[in-house]
Design a protein around this motif. Structure first.
Motif, short mmCIF file in Angstrom:
data_model
loop_
_atom_site.label_atom_id
_atom_site.label_comp_id
_atom_site.label_asym_id
_atom_site.label_seq_id
_atom_site.Cartn_x
_atom_site.Cartn_y
_atom_site.Cartn_z
N ARG A 104 33.70 12.03 7.23
CA ARG A 104 32.33 11.52 7.13
C ARG A 104 31.82 11.03 8.48
NH1 ARG A 104 34.71 9.25 2.49
NH2 ARG A 104 34.03 10.26 0.56
N ILE A 105 32.69 10.35 9.22
CA ILE A 105 32.28 9.81 10.52
C ILE A 105 31.97 10.94 11.49
CG2 ILE A 105 33.07 8.50 12.52
CD1 ILE A 105 34.75 6.81 10.58
N LEU A 106 32.90 11.89 11.61
CA LEU A 106 32.71 12.98 12.57
C LEU A 106 31.59 13.92 12.15
CD1 LEU A 106 36.43 13.86 13.41
CD2 LEU A 106 34.85 12.41 14.68
N SER A 111 28.94 13.20 10.43
CA SER A 111 27.64 12.55 10.66
C SER A 111 27.26 12.61 12.14
CB SER A 111 27.69 11.10 10.17
OG SER A 111 28.63 10.34 10.91
N ARG A 112 28.25 12.55 13.02
CA ARG A 112 27.96 12.65 14.45
C ARG A 112 27.54 14.07 14.83
NH1 ARG A 112 29.67 8.58 17.78
NH2 ARG A 112 29.87 10.05 19.51
N ILE A 113 28.09 15.07 14.13
CA ILE A 113 27.74 16.46 14.43
C ILE A 113 26.38 16.83 13.86
CG2 ILE A 113 28.39 18.87 14.06
CD1 ILE A 113 31.33 17.95 14.02
N GLY A 149 24.08 14.74 12.26
CA GLY A 149 22.99 13.76 12.32
C GLY A 149 22.52 13.38 10.92
N LEU A 200 34.46 20.66 9.86
CA LEU A 200 34.05 20.14 11.16
C LEU A 200 33.92 21.26 12.19
CD1 LEU A 200 36.24 16.90 11.30
CD2 LEU A 200 33.80 17.06 10.81
N TYR A 210 30.34 22.37 13.92
CA TYR A 210 30.19 22.27 15.38
C TYR A 210 29.80 23.61 15.99
CZ TYR A 210 31.44 21.46 20.26
OH TYR A 210 31.41 21.36 21.62
#
Length: 233
Positions: free
Chosen positions: A28-30, A32-34, A36, A170, A174
């Motif tokens: 979830r953290i990664l 959301s960073r990818i 947005g 992920l 990406y």
């Protein structure tokens, strides 16, 4: 002996649960960073539909099957337990295919009738259909092993499922992000497919090993019930 098996199984499921939760949190953290905020919102439109369909298609299957398998195992009717497993596996495979096709065909309808409010969620919904099929079938294998108080196959398959899903999700998000938000979200959603396939493959391989290593020729009397009665139960 039975107590030790139960404790080892409970420990395996506990460890698997912790690992799955940790991987889910990192994901979830990664993610959301990818993707947005907008991308995560779009992903969260499609994924809950998949979870709902999975809950409906596989509702109660592992528990019900494990109870029937446990009853036969208590009577040493291991051949009968496998017969129940094969019947339920065949039936649930048909159900899984039905729900998978329904998700593909019905995705457009969900958008058209406003149940899914973003048209960009159409492709992410459809790519989740194979994952739904694999996950429902894997539930049957888990129910079989749980009925025999063998929890390790369930734990291992769940960890493999989550690990592969997170890695593929992920990676695809990406790689596809430069081509647009919708392709990136679709790639993230597609991560559930190899994840579910990995979980099914692992538990299927463990079942094959279990069958080859466990001789049922000298077990108790085989109790044969009509397939319809077994499914009705």
């Amino acid at each position: 002996m039975a107590k030790n098996i139960f404790l080892r199984g409970a420990m395996a499921l506990t460890v698997a649960g912790i690992i799955v939760k940790l991987l889910g949190g990192v994901n979830r953290i990664l993610l959301s960073r990818i993707l947005g905020g907008e991308g995560i919102g779009l992903y969260q439109i499609a994924y809950p539909v998949y979870i709902l369909a999975l809950s409906i298609a596989g509702a109660g299957v592992p528990i019900a099957l494990s109870v029937m398998i446990a009853e036969r195992a208590a009577q040493r009717d291991y051949a009968g337990a496998r017969r129940i497993f094969y019947i339920v596996l065949a039936f649930m495979s048909i159900i899984a295919l039905f729900f998978g096709l329904a998700l593909i065909i019905g995705a457009e309808g969900l958008i058209e009738y406003g149940l899914v409010r973003d048209v960009r969620a159409h492709v992410p919904l459809t790519v989740l259909a194979p994952a739904l099929v694999f996950a429902v079938i894997a539930c049957v294998f888990r129910g079989y092993f749980q009925g025999l108080q063998l929890m390790t196959p369930t734990a291992v398959s769940q960890m493999c499922d989550q690990f592969v899903r997170v890695c593929v999700m992920l990676l695809l998000a990406y790689i596809l992000l430069p081509y647009g938000l919708e392709p990136a979200v679709t790639g993230a959603a597609f991560g559930a497919v190899p994840g579910a396939l990995a979980g099914l493959t692992v538990i299927g391989a463990m079942y094959v090993h279990h069958v080859r290593s466990f001789d049922i020729s000298d077990t108790g009397e085989v109790i044969k019930e009509p397939a319809f009665r077994l499914l009705k139960c």
